[in-house]
Design an enzyme around this catalytic site. Structure first.
Site, PDB file in Angstrom:
ATOM      1  N   THR A 274      10.508   2.024  -8.633  1.00 43.13           N
ATOM      2  CA  THR A 274       9.231   1.336  -8.837  1.00 43.13           C
ATOM      3  C   THR A 274       9.209   0.558 -10.148  1.00 43.13           C
ATOM      4  OG1 THR A 274       8.021   2.965  -7.545  1.00 43.13           O
ATOM      5  CG2 THR A 274       6.709   1.708  -9.088  1.00 43.13           C
TER       6      THR A 274
ATOM      7  N   GLY B 272       6.584   7.669 -10.001  1.00 42.52           N
ATOM      8  CA  GLY B 272       6.940   9.075  -9.832  1.00 42.52           C
ATOM      9  C   GLY B 272       6.745   9.474  -8.386  1.00 42.52           C
TER      10      GLY B 272
HETATM   11  N1  ASP Z   1       5.593   6.260  -6.759  1.00 42.83           N
HETATM   12  C1  ASP Z   1       6.488   5.634  -5.822  1.00 42.83           C
HETATM   13  C2  ASP Z   1       6.226   6.150  -4.436  1.00 42.83           C
HETATM   14  O1  ASP Z   1       5.954   7.318  -4.287  1.00 42.83           O
HETATM   15  C3  ASP Z   1       7.918   5.857  -6.119  1.00 42.83           C
HETATM   16  C4  ASP Z   1       8.331   5.697  -7.528  1.00 42.83           C
HETATM   17  O2  ASP Z   1       7.541   5.486  -8.421  1.00 42.83           O
HETATM   18  O3  ASP Z   1       9.539   5.784  -7.717  1.00 42.83           O
HETATM   19  O4  ASP Z   1       6.341   5.384  -3.495  1.00 42.83           O
END
Ligand code: ASP
Length: 315
Positions: free
Chosen positions: A182, A234
């Site tokens: 992300t 996250g």
């Molecule tokens: N928060 C994102 C999701 O759950 C993934 C990430 O931040 O890596 O899709």
């Protein structure tokens, strides 16, 4: 003119120095610097916060290293479905898209939803139809392909496991550790207006149209001039249940906490209680930056008109 600031992230998780090569570390830092430069230039020229966060995100989406746009992770079906959101704290306007394919810059599409539709949140094929109607740039599947994301998916596709983004670790380590991807940006412009944006490919091997926190206004992305602009990264499910980004704003508005204090409560108390691993970046309407994480690392950085700047990876 008030203090103006841009803060960015490129994902958080089990990012350990011992797993990193000097070349890869340099490539990540270079990617973060390029995004900071693009977004900060908008602020420096007197542009609005919402354009600064978009400019920073386009650079990160175009960079193969980060799990958003080009380089997004693969779903169970072996395709890339992307989510993005943007919010303007000056008027509480917002735009989000989920499960879109072949859109070169999902953050451009989210901005288009915010500015030129009567809606806030579009998903799947409908969002893609809107992209075509608005002349948003599309790319073939090959444009988004990266060998390491593909290998990452191959290691999981015959299982029911899913994985948050990993970036550089060996496949056997991938099976063991949780990783996140992300990209996100928050900004405060010269007029004290703030904005937030987040973009992601989500989780490797995700299925059933799974959507995380990133495109959900209030969970992964939120901005309000009265309080703060927040972008999270996250494990999306706990961030949704914690309504994490909006909770920071509430703690500031109703309890009078500072940005840093509110983010500490949400990341290191409330999310920890839900086993929600990750982090978030924030800025308030005075241009104060904050970057808080509860895991080993988060690709992150900020630049502010008071001359302070920082780019870092590990906790
Ligand atoms: N928060 C994102 C999701 O759950 C993934 C990430 O931040 O890596 O899709």
């Amino acid at each position: 003119m008030s203090r103006y600031t841009l803060v960015i992230h490129g994902g958080a998780g089990t990012i350990l120095k011992e797993d990193m090569t000097p070349e890869l570390e340099a490539a990540y830092l270079e990617g973060l610097e390029a995004a900071l430069a693009a977004g900060y230039a908008v602020l420096e020229e007197g542009g609005v916060a919402v354009n600064a966060v978009k400019a920073a995100l386009v650079v990160l989406e175009d960079n193969l290293l980060f799990n958003a746009g080009r380089g997004a992770v693969f779903t169970k079906k072996g395709v890339q479905e992307m989510d993005a959101a943007i919010m303007d704290g000056s008027n509480l306007h917002a735009g989000s898209v989920a499960g879109v394919r072949n859109v070169r810059n999902p953050i451009e599409l989210a901005t288009e939803v915010m500015r030129n539709s009567n809606h806030v949140f579009l998903s799947g094929k409908g969002a893609n139809d809107f992209a075509i109607k608005q002349g948003i740039k599309l790319e073939p599947d090959e444009y988004f392909f990266s060998q390491f994301r593909y290998d990452q998916w191959k290691a999981l596709r015959d299982s029911d496991n899913y994985s948050l983004d990993h970036t550089h670790q060996k496949l056997e380590e991938l099976m063991r550790d949780k990783k996140f991807g992300t990209v996100g940006a928050v900004a405060c412009d010269q007029d004290g207006n703030i904005a937030a944006a987040t973009s992601t490919g989500g989780m490797t091997n995700k299925k059933y149209g799974r959507i995380g926190d990133s495109p959900l206004i209030g969970a992964g992305t939120y901005a309000n001039n009265r309080t703060c602009a927040i972008s999270c990264t996250g494990h999306g499910e706990p961030f949704i249940r914690a309504v994490a980004a909006h909770d920071v704003s509430c703690l500031m508005e109703y309890k009078g906490l500072t940005l840093e204090q509110a983010m500490q409560v949400v990341v290191n108390e409330k999310l920890v209680a839900l086993e929600g691993e990750g982090g978030m970046i924030g800025v308030d309407a005075q241009g104060n930056p904050a970057m808080v994480l509860n895991c080993a690392g988060m690709y992150r950085g900020y630049r502010s008109s008071d001359g302070t700047t920082q780019v870092s990876i590990y906790r």
